[in-house]
Design a protein around this motif. Sequence first.
Motif, PDB file in Angstrom:
ATOM      1  N   VAL A   1      43.281  64.852  -3.228  1.00 21.10           N
ATOM      2  CA  VAL A   1      44.640  65.329  -2.928  1.00 21.10           C
ATOM      3  C   VAL A   1      44.588  66.465  -1.908  1.00 21.10           C
ATOM      4  N   THR A   2      43.645  67.400  -2.102  1.00 16.83           N
ATOM      5  CA  THR A   2      43.512  68.528  -1.180  1.00 16.83           C
ATOM      6  C   THR A   2      43.169  68.056   0.229  1.00 16.83           C
ATOM      7  N   ILE A   3      42.259  67.100   0.320  1.00 15.84           N
ATOM      8  CA  ILE A   3      41.845  66.600   1.640  1.00 15.84           C
ATOM      9  C   ILE A   3      42.997  65.886   2.338  1.00 15.84           C
ATOM     10  N   PHE A   4      43.722  65.052   1.602  1.00 15.92           N
ATOM     11  CA  PHE A   4      44.848  64.345   2.217  1.00 15.92           C
ATOM     12  C   PHE A   4      45.946  65.314   2.647  1.00 15.92           C
ATOM     13  N   LEU A   5      46.169  66.368   1.865  1.00 16.67           N
ATOM     14  CA  LEU A   5      47.150  67.376   2.261  1.00 16.67           C
ATOM     15  C   LEU A   5      46.694  68.117   3.515  1.00 16.67           C
ATOM     16  N   ALA A   6      45.386  68.442   3.593  1.00 18.13           N
ATOM     17  CA  ALA A   6      44.855  69.105   4.785  1.00 18.13           C
ATOM     18  C   ALA A   6      44.986  68.208   6.005  1.00 18.13           C
ATOM     19  N   ALA A   7      44.699  66.910   5.831  1.00 15.45           N
ATOM     20  CA  ALA A   7      44.833  65.969   6.946  1.00 15.45           C
ATOM     21  C   ALA A   7      46.290  65.857   7.391  1.00 15.45           C
ATOM     22  N   TYR A   8      47.207  65.834   6.433  1.00 19.44           N
ATOM     23  CA  TYR A   8      48.629  65.762   6.768  1.00 19.44           C
ATOM     24  C   TYR A   8      49.074  67.000   7.545  1.00 19.44           C
ATOM     25  N   ALA A   9      48.628  68.179   7.075  1.00 21.00           N
ATOM     26  CA  ALA A   9      48.976  69.415   7.780  1.00 21.00           C
ATOM     27  C   ALA A   9      48.399  69.410   9.192  1.00 21.00           C
ATOM     28  N   GLY A  10      47.175  68.911   9.330  1.00 20.72           N
ATOM     29  CA  GLY A  10      46.559  68.840  10.651  1.00 20.72           C
ATOM     30  C   GLY A  10      47.319  67.909  11.582  1.00 20.72           C
ATOM     31  N   ARG A  11      47.770  66.770  11.059  1.00 21.84           N
ATOM     32  CA  ARG A  11      48.538  65.832  11.882  1.00 21.84           C
ATOM     33  C   ARG A  11      49.841  66.454  12.364  1.00 21.84           C
ATOM     34  N   GLN A  12      50.538  67.135  11.469  1.00 20.56           N
ATOM     35  CA  GLN A  12      51.810  67.746  11.848  1.00 20.56           C
ATOM     36  C   GLN A  12      51.606  68.827  12.900  1.00 20.56           C
ATOM     37  N   LEU A  13      50.562  69.636  12.731  1.00 18.57           N
ATOM     38  CA  LEU A  13      50.282  70.685  13.705  1.00 18.57           C
ATOM     39  C   LEU A  13      49.912  70.091  15.061  1.00 18.57           C
ATOM     40  N   ALA A  14      49.130  69.015  15.037  1.00 20.81           N
ATOM     41  CA  ALA A  14      48.731  68.374  16.293  1.00 20.81           C
ATOM     42  C   ALA A  14      49.952  67.843  17.035  1.00 20.81           C
ATOM     43  N   ARG A  15      50.877  67.237  16.323  1.00 16.46           N
ATOM     44  CA  ARG A  15      52.080  66.708  16.978  1.00 16.46           C
ATOM     45  C   ARG A  15      52.931  67.820  17.567  1.00 16.46           C
ATOM     46  N   LEU A  16      52.950  68.990  16.915  1.00 15.73           N
ATOM     47  CA  LEU A  16      53.723  70.111  17.436  1.00 15.73           C
ATOM     48  C   LEU A  16      53.193  70.584  18.783  1.00 15.73           C
ATOM     49  N   VAL A  17      51.875  70.498  18.973  1.00 12.40           N
ATOM     50  CA  VAL A  17      51.273  70.970  20.225  1.00 12.40           C
ATOM     51  C   VAL A  17      50.978  69.822  21.189  1.00 12.40           C
ATOM     52  N   GLY A  18      51.508  68.631  20.892  1.00 12.37           N
ATOM     53  CA  GLY A  18      51.367  67.516  21.810  1.00 12.37           C
ATOM     54  C   GLY A  18      50.025  66.821  21.785  1.00 12.37           C
TER      55      GLY A  18
END
Length: 424
Positions: A18-35
């Motif tokens: 669960v922790t890893i999937f949440l970290a991956a989700y947060a990383g994806r959202q941050l990446a999309r914010l910065v293009g």
Amino acid sequence: MNTVDAVIRTGHISLVLVTIFLAAYAGRQLARLVGQPSVVGEVAAGLVLGPAVVAIGGHGLLGRLLPADVFSPVRQLAHIGLVLFVVGVLRQMRSGGSWATRRAIGWVTFGALVPPLTAGFALAGWVLWRSGPGLRGDAPTPSLVLLLGVSMSVTAIPVLARILEDRGLTYTRAGRLSLAGAAVIDGVAWLLLTLAIGLAGGGSGDSVNRMAALAAGVTAAFVLARLLRAPVAGRLCGRLPWLSAVAVAALALTASWLMQRCGLSEVLGALLVGAALPAADEHGPWGRAVHRVSRTGALLIPLFFVVTGVSVFAGRLGSGSWQACVLATAAGLVAKIGGGYLGARLGGESHRVGLQVGVLLNTRGLTELVILQAGFSAGILTPRMYLALVVMALVTTAATGPLYTLVERQTSTAEELEASTVRA
């Protein structure tokens, strides 16, 4: 292990997942914010997660949070996701539409392999004759030269495949050419890495064994392809779609396990099975079966990026040399993009496709980090050289998304201007 311990261990594994999937989700959202492509965020999550835990509580805390009996099954699940994902992507790449010619694939592979290898050898020359002992270390010269050549030439298939899927490029000519070239380069890179480590250890006998294993795998893939193209195999796949999907997954996992046992990348096994599957219509029996396999892999692939990042990047890297960082990054960018472009053009592709292929093949990703970790563990790379090459891997991978967008804008603008000139 008693029942209580088993329940506790299962709960621990579930919490880690669960922790890893949440970290991956947060990383994806941050990446999309910065293009950036979402996969860059997943990779970044893995690279940050391990060092963050170490910074807070040291390696002891990391060991308590991820003991071997917990991390091992999580890592196995991550690698299952990688194998299933690569099988689906390669089979999709081969289905539908016009496929690239062998001539184009050969030239793209040559361009994306030979110039970067040459750039790595040139970087090795600078390290050997112009830098201090902090970069050179005491590794045998041939092993250091080979490893630096490999580090410049790698293209990360898992990251590249995810970028192609995210951007809808899997079926495009540039996407197919880049992934086909990356598949060949990946096999060559692992063989050269094996040779470099063998030379560092005083021998190269393992390289011969790995080459023999790869040849056996290619032969088995040809045989499997002929069997699966038989009419009876297609009828069985249509009548038993779920069983066929399980069989494809089992074949891919078995092939990847065998490749890994022989000292090669598990990705090679997945590629061989994906290449052997019939390249029929996506909505045909084989297309539906592989879609189920690929969908499962896509759900698990973020786990692979985070787990590998934690594994590779949780240790100390030491201080680096800014000259080595700049030289390695510049050489990596110019050689890979320029070589990929030149190869595509020599293969008869357009200016636009050549630029797209060069940029896509510049994706080094976690494959590069794993190779660097192997070279570092074998004593070929010093901590300073290791850090310089890690910086190169991160910069070149992060540059893929923005550079591809820039290429698309510039080539589209140029085509529009040309069209307007013709109309005038």
